[in-house]
Design a protein around this motif. Sequence first.
Motif: not given
Length: 901
Positions: A486-488, A526-529, A569-571
């Motif tokens: 989220s960029g927070e 950070f984790s992407p999900t 990983r991206p997921d």
Amino acid sequence: MNFRFQNLLGAPYRGGNALITNNHLLVSPVGNRISVTDLLNSSTTTLPFHSSSNLHRLAASPDGLFLLAVDDNSRALFVNLPRRVILHRITFKSPVAAAKFSPNGVYIAVAVGKLVQVWKSPGFKKEFFPFELVRTFADCADKVTALEWSPDSEYLLAGSKDLTVRLFCLKKLSAYNKPFLFLGHRDTIVGCFFGVDKKTKRVSRAYTVSRDGGIFSWSYTSSGNENKFDELEGEKSEPPSPGTPDQRPIESDVGDGDDDGDCNANAKKRKNYDERDVDLGDESGYLLHTGKWELVKKDYFMQAPAKLTACDYHRDLDLVVVGFSNGVFGLYQMPNFICIHLLSISREKITTAVFNDLGNWLTFGCAKLGQLLVWEWKSESYILKQQGHYFDVNCLAFSPDSQLLATGADDNKIKVWTVSSGFCFVTFSEHTNAVTALHFMPGNHCLLSASLDGTVRAWDLFRYRNFRTFTTPSSKQFVSLASDQSGEVICAGTLDSFEIFVWSMKTGRLLDVLSGHEGPVHGLMFSPTTAILASSSWDKTVRLWDVFEGKGAVETFPHTHDVLAVVYRPDGRQLACSTLDGQIHFWDPIDGLLMHTIDGRRDIAGGRLMTDRRSAANSSSGKCFTSLCYSADGSYILAGGSSKYICMYDIADQVLLRRFQITHNLSLDGVLDFLNSKKMTEAGPMDLIDDDNSDAEEGVDKQTRGNLGYNLPGSMPNRGRPIIRTRCLRIAPTGRSWAAATTEGVLIYSIDESFIFDPTDLDIDVTPEAVDAALNEDQPSRALILSLRLNEDSLIKKCIVAVSPEAIPVVASAVPFRYLQRLIEAFAELLESCPHLEFILRWSQELCKAHGHSIQQNSRNLLPALKSLQKAITRVHQDLAETCSTNEYLLRYLCSTGTKK
């Protein structure tokens, strides 16, 4: 896996001479590669081939077709510049200080040590003996430093370190075998030039320039001995026997004594000549070596104690440009020696200064700063202004749309590059110590940077300013950086206090300090999900943190060696980390289990340092991966570190797919697997012994670029030559390219655009003829599906364009989902070459309506293709917006002028 070298960023110039061909193509050496900058289209590309060591001398033919590039080991490449291929190679016996094509393009003059050699320029034909030695002049008493051809390609001026300039005649005659000497200089000759009378178009004067800042003007007066010379020519030449073909003038008029007997013998046997051969005896009415040369005037540039390091002369405009060791350059009108401009570029020495063909642009290069400038002297404006990083690049970051690439280096600077053009368009220099980490925010217009100066800064890429600075109560050294989706929240890991600091992006306040690591926190992500933060440290652990809950470490993954990098990983369902023993560990972050391990010590091993006591095969110290990067779909992983190799691994099978050797440059340490025993002395390797101070005299310093910050545990500091290594790896979100921050600069690798036949669902009825038949029968859906089954790029694009706008919804719904990725990739490639933006947008909209649910479920596999389409649409949109804005202001101006009338 078909990634190939595309471009080299971060180092536009590192020494040697630059030149401009075809009046707008700037050719400059970059290490052991050659960079070509199109000054009209504002784009730069690096030629795909490379030399065995750093290039330092370039020469281009007058028509811009051929390029001669000579490296530090006196090995030369003869290149077809438009086709970007190497035609021939040749090795000279001594170091080459100057090289120049003759104005007619037939000969190449090369300064090889004390000798001046004239070679016949090879053509396009493939020959067993392409380079033919025509003449060798051995009159100079010291190293030759400058060469210049006369306009008729029959005479040579050669300046030397023996403080003299000699006039050589290409024709060898017994009556005139001594070259004329231009005497009077008190320092090394830097340049020598012929001046032409504007009315008669004949040579009427000469200029000689020395390193102490003196320029001497010489006038020429004809002596009237031309008739005598014609008689000698007539007595010497023998009439050809009847019925024999005409021989080339090289065989009758040009010889070189005993040294070149073999060359002339081979030349006589060759009877296939091209149209580029000329007759040296056609023009014998104006002889420079029989006339009278007189010293007219001595002028000085008055820049002492600075030395003159570069100069060039434009014959048509009668202008001289000079560059000095203090960064000052001057433009002078000759022969009256009128100063037009005297300006300063920097405080470092100018290593190249050259005119373009028209004489309106000046090119300057500063090797120490990596600076390359093209300046229009009439309007006093810059055409090109590029400067690379002085020290090694530490970190990289791709923008979410893959159009921008940010680099941070040990020179405290951050540069943002346009990937497509290869140009740097903004440089941020507010940091006061090495930049160690970069991160793009999701909005694509905000860049974060961490530095050893104890600050994390946020940069606005619209206004090009630092709009927020994150600090700590006491000064820390930051080496890692991460931001949530989220960029927070902004997180940064430290080198000295082993803590992780958490700030709010909106307010800039310090929210939390995460403690627990017992070594430098070198990796953060950070984790992407989810909102879980992964951190790696030199304390042999990887920790997971719940930043928003603030409960401390959620889980700890122990290792047997220091952990150097960590990446999700991206997921978000897998975590990879590299350790100091050269292994890559893959963890399940949800269950906390070790999935598998890849041992990469043998894969990354290779390259022996000059100071190593053992061979490369037996040395495993320091062989580890310091940077990891998943592919866009998560199927493979790239790993690079303290080696000349970058390894690509398949994650499912844990096998090495491909190994990229990032350089073959022998000027760097760690490239050779076996050292040459001939270069070993009692004091150590000969390459590390620098007892020659001549480089300072020529204005080119041997500088050792290295890091200003820190080293890995167990690694040795860099002494001597630069050591090849990979500092950072990043894959573009589109998955079509990846970048590596290496000792040579930032290497860009991309998938080759040329089509490779890869059928997916073939049948006996699936043929190109069937596709054409379906199009002729007005069946666009069937034609598109057949082309997708053939997987042939040209047919797919042909079928897409053949669909009418009204039929797009029907055809989009008829496309099976398994072909959707290939279709989206075709849209992205189609936008690169066609202007049909609305047509492609209509296709994209209908595909999302018809397959929206399936796209959302399979977003991991389709993400690279969708990113590529987004990048292409954004680029076309930007071009269209600029055009509309220009037209709007133009229409306002026309309306206002029409109203006034």
